[in-house]
Scaffold this motif. Structure first.
Motif, PDB file in Angstrom:
ATOM      1  N   VAL A 148      58.131  -5.854   8.822  1.00 56.63           N
ATOM      2  CA  VAL A 148      57.425  -4.572   8.717  1.00 56.63           C
ATOM      3  C   VAL A 148      58.251  -3.469   9.370  1.00 56.63           C
ATOM      4  N   ASP A 149      58.870  -3.765  10.517  1.00 58.15           N
ATOM      5  CA  ASP A 149      59.739  -2.783  11.175  1.00 58.15           C
ATOM      6  C   ASP A 149      60.887  -2.381  10.256  1.00 58.15           C
ATOM      7  N   TRP A 150      61.484  -3.364   9.598  1.00 54.87           N
ATOM      8  CA  TRP A 150      62.589  -3.066   8.680  1.00 54.87           C
ATOM      9  C   TRP A 150      62.109  -2.159   7.543  1.00 54.87           C
ATOM     10  N   PHE A 151      60.943  -2.446   7.007  1.00 55.76           N
ATOM     11  CA  PHE A 151      60.392  -1.623   5.929  1.00 55.76           C
ATOM     12  C   PHE A 151      60.180  -0.188   6.417  1.00 55.76           C
ATOM     13  N   GLY A 152      59.601  -0.047   7.615  1.00 55.76           N
ATOM     14  CA  GLY A 152      59.352   1.289   8.149  1.00 55.76           C
ATOM     15  C   GLY A 152      60.624   2.067   8.396  1.00 55.76           C
ATOM     16  N   GLU A 153      61.622   1.398   8.985  1.00 56.69           N
ATOM     17  CA  GLU A 153      62.888   2.063   9.276  1.00 56.69           C
ATOM     18  C   GLU A 153      63.650   2.420   8.004  1.00 56.69           C
ATOM     19  N   THR A 154      63.431   1.644   6.943  1.00 60.06           N
ATOM     20  CA  THR A 154      64.174   1.856   5.696  1.00 60.06           C
ATOM     21  C   THR A 154      63.512   2.884   4.788  1.00 60.06           C
ATOM     22  N   PHE A 155      62.186   2.838   4.698  1.00 60.52           N
ATOM     23  CA  PHE A 155      61.506   3.643   3.690  1.00 60.52           C
ATOM     24  C   PHE A 155      60.563   4.722   4.235  1.00 60.52           C
ATOM     25  N   LEU A 156      60.228   4.655   5.516  1.00 60.49           N
ATOM     26  CA  LEU A 156      59.260   5.602   6.067  1.00 60.49           C
ATOM     27  C   LEU A 156      59.914   6.495   7.116  1.00 60.49           C
ATOM     28  N   SER A 157      59.246   7.575   7.431  1.00 65.65           N
ATOM     29  CA  SER A 157      59.748   8.524   8.423  1.00 65.65           C
ATOM     30  C   SER A 157      58.901   8.413   9.686  1.00 65.65           C
ATOM     31  N   ARG A 158      59.498   7.915  10.751  1.00 64.98           N
ATOM     32  CA  ARG A 158      58.781   7.751  12.020  1.00 64.98           C
ATOM     33  C   ARG A 158      58.719   9.083  12.761  1.00 64.98           C
ATOM     34  N   GLN A 159      57.538   9.451  13.212  1.00 66.98           N
ATOM     35  CA  GLN A 159      57.370  10.702  13.935  1.00 66.98           C
ATOM     36  C   GLN A 159      57.553  10.471  15.433  1.00 66.98           C
ATOM     37  N   ASP A 160      57.994  11.493  16.147  1.00 65.38           N
ATOM     38  CA  ASP A 160      58.071  11.388  17.600  1.00 65.38           C
ATOM     39  C   ASP A 160      57.440  12.625  18.243  1.00 65.38           C
ATOM     40  N   ASP A 161      57.267  12.566  19.550  1.00 59.29           N
ATOM     41  CA  ASP A 161      56.600  13.640  20.300  1.00 59.29           C
ATOM     42  C   ASP A 161      55.224  13.961  19.738  1.00 59.29           C
ATOM     43  N   LEU A 162      54.556  12.946  19.198  1.00 56.85           N
ATOM     44  CA  LEU A 162      53.248  13.172  18.590  1.00 56.85           C
ATOM     45  C   LEU A 162      52.223  13.664  19.606  1.00 56.85           C
ATOM     46  N   LEU A 163      52.281  13.164  20.831  1.00 55.50           N
ATOM     47  CA  LEU A 163      51.310  13.577  21.836  1.00 55.50           C
ATOM     48  C   LEU A 163      51.401  15.075  22.099  1.00 55.50           C
ATOM     49  N   GLN A 164      52.578  15.555  22.401  1.00 54.19           N
ATOM     50  CA  GLN A 164      52.722  16.979  22.703  1.00 54.19           C
ATOM     51  C   GLN A 164      52.412  17.851  21.487  1.00 54.19           C
ATOM     52  N   ASN A 165      52.826  17.415  20.307  1.00 50.18           N
ATOM     53  CA  ASN A 165      52.554  18.194  19.101  1.00 50.18           C
ATOM     54  C   ASN A 165      51.054  18.347  18.864  1.00 50.18           C
ATOM     55  N   LEU A 166      50.301  17.271  19.060  1.00 47.44           N
ATOM     56  CA  LEU A 166      48.849  17.340  18.880  1.00 47.44           C
ATOM     57  C   LEU A 166      48.193  18.178  19.977  1.00 47.44           C
ATOM     58  N   LEU A 167      48.706  18.054  21.194  1.00 49.70           N
ATOM     59  CA  LEU A 167      48.168  18.853  22.293  1.00 49.70           C
ATOM     60  C   LEU A 167      48.364  20.346  22.031  1.00 49.70           C
TER      61      LEU A 167
END
Length: 245
Positions: A148-167
């Motif tokens: 599943v990790d390989w699928f996510g890294e290959t085909f999906l876009s992982r978001q970061d700083d989600l906490l601060q962005n939502l705040l």
């Protein structure tokens, strides 16, 4: 610090504590809370469902964001939370990975954990490496999670700083923030909340206040004049507080 494996109540979840649940229901009955921001969904069967159930039908939130860094757990949680359409599971990092790794490698409490005798920690054997591996997603791997990790890294876009962005997005909406953080970055997440929301009003829930995760967060909250602690349990490791404007 003491190994969390030796804690006799380590399997007790704050979501199963009757006092925690009744305190939540009282807050939700007396206040309209439109937005919840949670770090650490896991499978969506713990605190996420406890909070979702605590809302009365006539006072449901507009959105309950819950962030999970493990794509396998996030996918399972999406199915487990279908009953509550206002719950919005998000996959990604609560804070940028580089920021989290830098914090862990320079955290005074981790580097000198022997100075905190009454605090629990997940491991006493090279905790910096343990929590680094946690942030990098290397703990508890099996072939399913790896695929599943390989699928996510290959085909999906992982978001970061989600906490601060939502705040930032909801800082004027008096959100409820629940930090069920990854073990090594709880203090970092709390500081992100405190500094991003500043003097605005909001609600705060901490999990594992007797653990490396949030022992400093709890101490900071209860010594500040701009917080009101509504309830807490050291035995079960939770705290609910209100930040005053």
């Amino acid at each position: 610090m003491k190994s969390y494996k030796d804690y006799p109540r380590q399997s007790v979840s704050m979501s199963k504590d009757d006092v925690f649940q009744s305190t939540l229901k009282q807050i939700f009955t007396e206040n309209q809370i439109d937005y919840v921001i949670e770090t650490g969904t896991w499978l969506g069967t713990g605190s996420t469902q406890t909070l979702a159930r605590a809302f009365s039908p006539g006072r449901l939130p507009k959105a309950y964001y819950t962030i999970e860094g493990n794509l396998t757990f996030h996918t399972i949680a999406r199915f487990n939370l279908l009953k509550w359409p206002f719950v919005k599971p998000l996959w990604g990092d609560t804070v940028a990975k580089e920021k989290a790794l830098h914090f862990i490698k320079h955290d005074e409490a981790l580097l000198h954990h022997e100075q905190y005798a009454d605090v629990f920690i997940d491991t006493l054997e090279d905790p910096v490496r343990f929590y680094t591996n946690e942030v990098e997603g290397k703990l508890g791997k099996n072939w399913v999670i790896s695929m599943v990790d390989w699928f996510g890294e290959t085909f999906l876009s992982r978001q970061d700083d989600l906490l601060q962005n939502l705040l930032i997005k909801h800082r004027d909406d008096r959100p409820l923030v629940l930090l069920d953080s990854a073990g090594g970055i709880g203090w970092l997440e709390y500081q992100t909340v405190r500094d991003t929301l500043g003097n605005r009003p909001y609600w705060l829930i901490l999990d594992d206040i007797h653990h490396l995760k949030h022992f400093r967060s709890f101490n900071d909250v209860r010594t500040r004049a701009d917080f009101r602690v509504i309830g807490h349990s050291l035995a079960d490791g939770w705290m609910i507080a209100e930040h005053l404007a």
